[in-house]
Enzyme design. Structure first.
Site, PDB file in Angstrom:
ATOM      1  N   SER A  75       0.824  -1.203   0.000  1.00 51.70           N
ATOM      2  CA  SER A  75       0.000   0.000   0.000  1.00 51.70           C
ATOM      3  C   SER A  75       0.857   1.251   0.000  1.00 51.70           C
ATOM      4  CB  SER A  75      -0.901  -0.018   1.235  1.00 51.70           C
ATOM      5  OG  SER A  75      -1.845   1.015   1.175  1.00 51.70           O
ATOM      6  N   ASP A  76       0.278   2.352  -0.468  1.00 49.13           N
ATOM      7  CA  ASP A  76       0.960   3.639  -0.407  1.00 49.13           C
ATOM      8  C   ASP A  76      -0.075   4.748  -0.248  1.00 49.13           C
ATOM      9  OD1 ASP A  76       3.778   4.856  -0.785  1.00 49.13           O
ATOM     10  OD2 ASP A  76       2.455   6.164  -1.935  1.00 49.13           O
ATOM     11  N   THR A  77       0.299   5.770   0.508  1.00 47.47           N
ATOM     12  CA  THR A  77      -0.592   6.907   0.761  1.00 47.47           C
ATOM     13  C   THR A  77       0.152   8.215   0.508  1.00 47.47           C
ATOM     14  OG1 THR A  77      -1.763   5.669   2.490  1.00 47.47           O
ATOM     15  CG2 THR A  77      -2.019   8.058   2.516  1.00 47.47           C
ATOM     16  N   SER A 110      -3.507   3.785  -2.249  1.00 46.95           N
ATOM     17  CA  SER A 110      -3.635   2.672  -3.191  1.00 46.95           C
ATOM     18  C   SER A 110      -3.170   1.396  -2.511  1.00 46.95           C
ATOM     19  CB  SER A 110      -2.778   2.919  -4.436  1.00 46.95           C
ATOM     20  OG  SER A 110      -3.251   4.020  -5.160  1.00 46.95           O
TER      21      SER A 110
END
Length: 193
Positions: free
Chosen positions: A76-78, A113
């Protein structure tokens, strides 16, 4: 429900984020944590969710060669997206202060995502939330950075921390996406397996 659905998979969460650990646990998913070093660099032409999609997928690529048939990797990445600029994690106090000053009395987007990877498939999903901040004083910003040291958080803040409680006046979208995991969308995707 999900633990039964995923009983044939060894779920691996490739994230050091305590918030993501907690949120995935709250979905009743049995998982292990496995971290691999990734240089989180993306092409300059990417905007908004293209950045988080790219980085979530990039984090999954380091597992592609070694993934077992029964493994399910979640990465995940934010980012915080404001004025056509992506704010990642602050490098130091000054960087964090600049970020929070920019967010003060303003609206920004938080985009997260998630990439779900198996030997036979790869799926990337994302979610976006609008976050409204009140005007923060310099003292409030200083107090938050000094006390909470938000250097591991995109945009230099955690919605669940003091700054979120005193500074955020409204959000449009999922609170959990701002925390770093769009659990409603992740749940939906995992239930399809």
């Amino acid at each position: 429900m999900l633990s039964n659905k995923l009983k044939n998979y060894k779920v691996i969460l490739a994230s050091g984020s305590p918030r993501r650990h907690e949120l995935l646990k709250d979905l009743d998913v049995d998982f292990t944590i496995k971290l691999k070093e990734v240089d989180e660099v993306y092409p300059n032409n990417l905007k908004s969710y293209e950045i988080t999609d790219f980085l979530a997928e990039l984090k999954s690529k380091v597992f592609e060669k070694s993934i077992e048939k029964d493994e399910l990797i979640i990465t995940s990445d934010t980012i915080v997206w404001i004025d056509d600029i992506a704010l990642g994690k602050p490098k130091n106090y000054e960087d964090a202060f600049d970020m929070l000053s920019r967010l003060s009395n303003n609206v920004h987007e938080v985009i997260t995502s998630v990439c779900i990877l198996n030997k036979n498939f790869k799926k990337v999903i994302n979610d976006s939330v609008k976050v409204y901040f009140k005007k923060l004083t310099k003292e409030e910003i200083d107090y938050y950075i000094t006390t909470y040291k938000p250097y591991d958080k995109a945009g230099a803040y955690g919605i669940q921390e003091w700054i979120g409680k005193i500074g955020i006046t409204k959000i449009e979208g999922s609170y959990f996406t701002v925390m770093g995991f769009p659990v409603h969308k992740l749940y939906k995707e995992l239930m399809k397996l």
